[in-house]
Motif scaffolding. Structure first.
Motif, PDB file in Angstrom:
ATOM      1  N   GLY A   1      -5.224  33.215 -21.410  1.00 18.78           N
ATOM      2  CA  GLY A   1      -5.452  31.762 -21.464  1.00 18.78           C
ATOM      3  C   GLY A   1      -5.417  31.236 -22.886  1.00 18.78           C
ATOM      4  N   GLU A   2      -4.882  32.024 -23.795  1.00 21.63           N
ATOM      5  CA  GLU A   2      -4.881  31.681 -25.217  1.00 21.63           C
ATOM      6  C   GLU A   2      -3.835  30.611 -25.513  1.00 21.63           C
ATOM      7  N   LYS A   3      -4.222  29.617 -26.315  1.00 23.69           N
ATOM      8  CA  LYS A   3      -3.307  28.560 -26.777  1.00 23.69           C
ATOM      9  C   LYS A   3      -3.494  28.401 -28.284  1.00 23.69           C
ATOM     10  N   PRO A   4      -2.866  29.297 -29.046  1.00 22.32           N
ATOM     11  CA  PRO A   4      -3.151  29.340 -30.489  1.00 22.32           C
ATOM     12  C   PRO A   4      -2.474  28.249 -31.300  1.00 22.32           C
ATOM     13  N   TYR A   5      -1.517  27.559 -30.732  1.00 21.48           N
ATOM     14  CA  TYR A   5      -0.771  26.560 -31.495  1.00 21.48           C
ATOM     15  C   TYR A   5      -1.385  25.177 -31.281  1.00 21.48           C
ATOM     16  N   LYS A   6      -2.033  24.662 -32.334  1.00 23.82           N
ATOM     17  CA  LYS A   6      -2.810  23.423 -32.255  1.00 23.82           C
ATOM     18  C   LYS A   6      -2.079  22.274 -32.942  1.00 23.82           C
ATOM     19  N   CYS A   7      -2.108  21.112 -32.299  1.00 26.18           N
ATOM     20  CA  CYS A   7      -1.583  19.899 -32.923  1.00 26.18           C
ATOM     21  C   CYS A   7      -2.631  19.348 -33.877  1.00 26.18           C
ATOM     22  N   ASP A   8      -2.222  18.998 -35.102  1.00 26.39           N
ATOM     23  CA  ASP A   8      -3.177  18.489 -36.089  1.00 26.39           C
ATOM     24  C   ASP A   8      -3.339  16.974 -36.022  1.00 26.39           C
ATOM     25  N   GLN A   9      -2.721  16.350 -34.985  1.00 23.78           N
ATOM     26  CA  GLN A   9      -2.839  14.901 -34.844  1.00 23.78           C
ATOM     27  C   GLN A   9      -3.519  14.484 -33.538  1.00 23.78           C
ATOM     28  N   CYS A  10      -3.676  15.417 -32.614  1.00 25.60           N
ATOM     29  CA  CYS A  10      -4.402  15.137 -31.368  1.00 25.60           C
ATOM     30  C   CYS A  10      -4.962  16.463 -30.863  1.00 25.60           C
TER      31      CYS A  10
END
Length: 399
Positions: free
Chosen positions: A202-211
């Motif tokens: 369930g890993e989601k390591p890629y994060k948006c830095d604007q939302c």
């Protein structure tokens, strides 16, 4: 001594790159001069690094002396084996000093750090595309030149990216060396295995830095970021269609060329999209492994099950940013957005007919070609559209 003190006394006069090692500086300078002193004596390959030539030579000899004890993966490069082993150990030795990001490959950390600095020094002179990674710019330029330097030595396939050729070659060998230890999934590609493992974690390591958006795949984050920037660097020369995603442009071009590269090996069916072929193949094997726990719905496709579950939950995660419309499927939102912008990116090369939906163009093209792919299995009737076949079959059933 500079290795012990951390001092990097040697500097590139072109870009300010610093290093403690004279040989590293010499190699770096070649990125500016284009010099490739290491030549292959069996083909016209040349490179800036001796180690790269050594790896290349293994293609001629076929020698792969480095083997993984876990899964049997073989490679010509010791460093590739070290990287491969991290798919088994989960080790990520390269740490970001500004956040909690870590990577199994040094190159991935370098690309990540550019997000903190915002530095994108490499720019395309054709369209203004900018990137933090020189290799990305090299690949991007091929969208303008059409160059496909990676050739298959067993057929006439060629690719713009080495990873695409590597993936293609496994079709000849049938080799799938990367295996999931939690299920029976196997793949030809180490990256695909890493992505697959996130379905378990369930890993989601890629994060948006604007939302607050996050993704399990970097490609999905890249596509998402285009929504913030509005950037669509990939353009169709035929009709002006633009997109933020190179693969979308590749698929779009098939609406002009009519190319259907994905062939069924059990019948004469072919498709413009791999997902369409995958869906078609389930008709031969009848396999539908994904089942809804709330009703009897079964499907051959995980994403179809995800969409189906929303009929039970009522969830509509895809929101229009111009009105209160929301959709359970991303495709429906894309179609809806055309109502706001009036865009009709899909054009018929025969008569100029334009539409907002690729499926409508596909149906329209059949008026020119006379193609009727939907066949009745009780008589010789065929139709250009599925709903016409459904209506015809109802006559046989007395409905």
């Amino acid at each position: 001594m500079s290795k012990h003190t951390g001092v990097k006394t040697l500097m590139c006069g072109e870009c300010g790159f610093r290093t403690a090692n004279r040989s590293n500086l010499s190699r770096h300078i070649r990125t500016h001069t284009g010099e490739k002193p290491y030549k292959c004596d069996q083909c016209d390959y040349s490179t800036t690094h001796k180690s790269a030539l050594n790896r290349h030579m293994a293609k001629h000899t076929g020698n792969k002396p480095y083997i993984c004890d876990e899964c049997g993966y073989r490679t010509a490069s010791r460093s590739h084996l070290s990287e491969h082993m991290r798919t088994h150990t989960g080790e990520r030795p390269y740490k970001c000093d500004q956040c909690d990001f870590s990577a199994s490959h040094k190159g991935n950390l370098k690309k990540h750090k550019a997000k903190h600095t915002g530095n994108k020094p490499y720019m395309c002179d054709e369209c203004g595309y900018r990137t933090a990674d020189k290799s990305y710019l090299t690949r991007h330029m091929r969208t303008h030149t059409g160059m496909k330097p990676y050739k298959c030595d067993q057929c006439d396939y060629s690719a713009a990216r080495k990873v695409s050729l590597d993936h293609h070659l496994t079709k000849h060998t049938g080799e799938k060396p990367f295996m999931c230890e939690q299920c029976e999934y196997r793949t030809t590609n180490k990256y695909y295995l890493s992505e697959h493992m996130r379905t378990h974690a369930g890993e989601k390591p890629y994060k948006c830095d604007q939302c607050d958006y996050s993704a399990s795949h970097k490609g999905n984050l890249d596509k998402h970021m285009a929504k913030h920037t509005g950037e669509k660097p990939y353009m169709c020369d035929e009709c002006g269609y633009r997109t933020a995603d190179r693969s979308h442009l590749t698929r779009h071009m098939r609406t002009h060329t009519g190319m259907k590269p994905y062939k069924c090996d059990q019948c004469d069916y072919s498709a413009a999209h791999k997902v369409s072929l995958d869906h078609h193949l389930t008709k031969h094997i009848g396999e539908k492994p994904f089942m809804c726990e709330q009703c009897e719905y079964r499907t051959s496709n995980r994403s179809s099950l995800t969409v189906h579950m929303r009929t039970h939950t009522g969830m509509k995660p895809y929101k229009c940013d111009q009105c209160d419309y929301s959709a359970s499927c991303k495709g429906n939102l894309v179609k809806h957005m055309y109502k706001h912008n009036g865009e009709k990116p899909y054009m018929c090369g025969e008569c100029g007919f334009r539409t907002a939906r690729m499926s409508h163009l596909t149906v329209h093209i059949r008026k020119h070609t006379g193609e009727k792919p939907y066949k009745c299995d009780e008589c010789d009737y065929s139709a250009a559209q599925k709903f016409h076949l459904d209506r015809h079959v109802a006559k046989h059933n007395g409905e």
